[in-house]
Design an enzyme around this catalytic site. Structure first.
Site, PDB file in Angstrom:
ATOM      1  N   ASP A  80       0.870  -1.172   0.000  1.00 26.14           N
ATOM      2  CA  ASP A  80       0.000   0.000   0.000  1.00 26.14           C
ATOM      3  C   ASP A  80       0.910   1.227   0.000  1.00 26.14           C
ATOM      4  O   ASP A  80       2.094   1.120   0.306  1.00 26.14           O
ATOM      5  CB  ASP A  80      -0.879  -0.005   1.262  1.00 26.14           C
ATOM      6  CG  ASP A  80      -1.748   1.247   1.365  1.00 26.14           C
ATOM      7  OD1 ASP A  80      -2.240   1.723   0.318  1.00 26.14           O
ATOM      8  OD2 ASP A  80      -1.923   1.759   2.478  1.00 26.14           O
ATOM      9  N   SER A  81       0.344   2.373  -0.304  1.00 27.30           N
ATOM     10  CA  SER A  81       1.128   3.606  -0.229  1.00 27.30           C
ATOM     11  C   SER A  81       1.533   3.912   1.209  1.00 27.30           C
ATOM     12  O   SER A  81       2.463   4.677   1.433  1.00 27.30           O
ATOM     13  CB  SER A  81       0.325   4.760  -0.812  1.00 27.30           C
ATOM     14  OG  SER A  81      -0.914   4.861  -0.143  1.00 27.30           O
ATOM     15  N   CYS A 129      -4.424  -1.160  -2.045  1.00 23.67           N
ATOM     16  CA  CYS A 129      -4.458   0.287  -2.218  1.00 23.67           C
ATOM     17  C   CYS A 129      -5.408   0.595  -3.368  1.00 23.67           C
ATOM     18  O   CYS A 129      -5.226   0.090  -4.478  1.00 23.67           O
ATOM     19  CB  CYS A 129      -3.049   0.777  -2.535  1.00 23.67           C
ATOM     20  SG  CYS A 129      -2.946   2.511  -3.003  1.00 23.67           S
ATOM     21  N   GLU A 175      -6.837   8.969  10.840  1.00 18.79           N
ATOM     22  CA  GLU A 175      -5.459   9.032  11.348  1.00 18.79           C
ATOM     23  C   GLU A 175      -5.383   9.877  12.622  1.00 18.79           C
ATOM     24  O   GLU A 175      -4.482   9.691  13.433  1.00 18.79           O
ATOM     25  CB  GLU A 175      -4.518   9.542  10.264  1.00 18.79           C
ATOM     26  CG  GLU A 175      -4.491   8.570   9.080  1.00 18.79           C
ATOM     27  CD  GLU A 175      -3.239   8.634   8.228  1.00 18.79           C
ATOM     28  OE1 GLU A 175      -2.454   9.576   8.386  1.00 18.79           O
ATOM     29  OE2 GLU A 175      -3.064   7.718   7.399  1.00 18.79           O
ATOM     30  N   CYS A 197     -11.861   2.799   0.190  1.00 16.60           N
ATOM     31  CA  CYS A 197     -10.579   3.317   0.683  1.00 16.60           C
ATOM     32  C   CYS A 197     -10.217   2.463   1.894  1.00 16.60           C
ATOM     33  O   CYS A 197     -11.076   2.182   2.740  1.00 16.60           O
ATOM     34  CB  CYS A 197     -10.713   4.779   1.089  1.00 16.60           C
ATOM     35  SG  CYS A 197      -9.284   5.416   2.004  1.00 16.60           S
ATOM     36  N   HIS A 251      -8.731   2.995   4.541  1.00 21.76           N
ATOM     37  CA  HIS A 251      -8.880   3.592   5.883  1.00 21.76           C
ATOM     38  C   HIS A 251     -10.320   3.483   6.403  1.00 21.76           C
ATOM     39  O   HIS A 251     -10.550   3.550   7.604  1.00 21.76           O
ATOM     40  CB  HIS A 251      -8.515   5.080   5.858  1.00 21.76           C
ATOM     41  CG  HIS A 251      -7.048   5.371   5.983  1.00 21.76           C
ATOM     42  ND1 HIS A 251      -6.144   5.047   5.010  1.00 21.76           N
ATOM     43  CD2 HIS A 251      -6.325   5.972   6.971  1.00 21.76           C
ATOM     44  CE1 HIS A 251      -4.930   5.435   5.386  1.00 21.76           C
ATOM     45  NE2 HIS A 251      -5.015   6.001   6.572  1.00 21.76           N
TER      46      HIS A 251
END
Lengths: 276, 276
Positions: free
Chosen positions: A12-13, A75, A156, A188, A190
């Site tokens: 993933d990034s 990703c 985050e 996504c 996240h």
């Protein structure tokens, strides 16, 4: 080294892909994994497609050096713009997150109104809309796509159920609710951390987590039996690599995986090529 | 080429530095500028100090190739961790944003309670606290520092005065207000776009914009007379470079500068070194 002892590569990034790794670890207890987070260059979402392809090639090249038996592209941005390139250039199966989630969404919807949320880059790419439309085949399915750029920084920040996050979600989800979606793709990596809040806001909507779908796809492609297991000892089945020693990695890894992981090893992948 | 016709170099990890460039353009009408945004590797704030130093050297090296007479580091993260390195290695003056803003805050405060807001990286570095304490010299000044990681994505989303942004600001500013600050350093180049909202929330607090302070410092160091001018024709005095052709650059540049700028030129700086 026999085939089944070769690890599965996941990249993933940054750290978001850990939400996909979590499902791989929970459902494939007999596999080992190599996880690479390109934390030096995260996020990919606001970069040009050409640059993302270059970075994706370097990530794949790094994993191939570990003799992986497959590469899971955990990703959405890379899955949207670089999957074809990686499939052309890599000698092992390359599995993205978009097609498995799109297939699951088509199977889940009853009223044929599917919502998709993601970063601005993922939504602009139209990848989910194209995949869902293609997989729905003869059925007329309406896709309602909505970029939610504030969700990643909110996750985050750890504000998973704060009033701020609810207000942001209200704003982003309003058009999707107005369109009567009964299925929502969390496009996504996240976003699965927002599942408790999203479920309570959208009790009648099926939430599609690309981590779960991609794990099922990986098992199918590699011919592995899925089994449920606990996260106990899961971390010891994974080698973690990052491209920059971000002090947040371990903290966020605990948030994403629910377990404490070893410190990742920092590596330089700038000069790597898929064809050696 | 005589000294005064050499341009001033300005760089940032991305587009935030444009809020500093704006003040340079508005106050130094007889200067030309070269602006570099390292958009391929933005943001720097969550990267290790070592990686930020490497990137900062490459940005400075690129600007030196343009024969700049000074380098303005329009980035709080780089100013916090790499200013000494750049000053050691560059043959021209290197001006950061932290010291000028810290000096202005010390001059502005009446009750010696100064607030500082910035990204998590800037606040963790303690750079503002150290600079303010040093510049206050004998005076006992209390610095109240608060990371505000959601402000950058909110600015980039364009939600400059939305209820969400007010709610986030309420949350972040509460401890600073409780401590009775009369001066607040906007320690991130994105934050000046929130000035209208912050002014209305904190009517009795002096807001310190590092762009204005850094421009005054640049004029002083280079012996240039400051004059007010309009942004008319300002863009023609600036060459814009980026390391990745992000489709958002022109849109955000208009938001930051209030004028339409030419498309930036995309350059590769990965291999550049300050010592050639």
């Amino acid at each position: 080294m026999s085939i089944s002892s070769r690890p599965i590569g996941v990249f993933d990034s940054g750290i978001g892909g850990l939400s996909v790794l979590k499902h791989l670890l929970l459902s494939l207890p007999n596999e080992r994994f190599v996880y690479l987070g390109d934390t030096a260059r995260v996020p990919y979402g606001n970069k040009s497609a050409e640059t993302v392809r270059t970075y994706a090639r370097q990530c794949a090249a790094f994993l191939l050096r570990h003799d992986v038996r497959a590469i899971v592209v955990a990703c959405n941005t890379v899955s949207a713009v670089a999957l074809d390139v990686l499939r052309d250039e890599c000698p092992v199966p390359v599995i993205g997150v978009i097609e498995p989630a799109a297939r699951e969404a088509v199977a889940a919807t009853r009223n044929s109104h599917i919502g998709v949320i993601g970063t601005r880059a993922t939504i602009s790419s139209n990848s989910y809309t194209k995949a869902i439309t293609r997989l729905a085949s003869e059925r007329a399915v309406m896709v309602h796509a909505q970029p939610c750029p504030l969700f990643v920084p909110l996750v985050e920040e750890g504000w998973l159920e704060s009033p701020v996050t609810r207000l942001v979600a209200d704003e982003y989800l309003r058009p999707l609710v107005a369109n009567g979606i009964d299925t929502l793709v969390l496009g996504c990596t996240h976003y699965p951390l927002l599942t408790p809040m999203l479920s309570s806001m959208l009790p009648d909507v099926a939430l599609i987590d690309c981590g779960a779908c991609t794990t099922a796809e990986t098992a199918k492609i590699l011919g592995i039996q899925m089994e449920s297991t606990s996260m106990q000892a899961a971390a010891s089945r994974t080698l973690f690599y990052v491209t920059d020693a971000s002090p947040n990695f371990s903290l966020l890894a605990r948030q994403f995986l629910g377990i404490v992981v070893n410190d990742p090893v920092t590596v330089d992948i700038d000069q790597m090529r898929t064809s050696s």
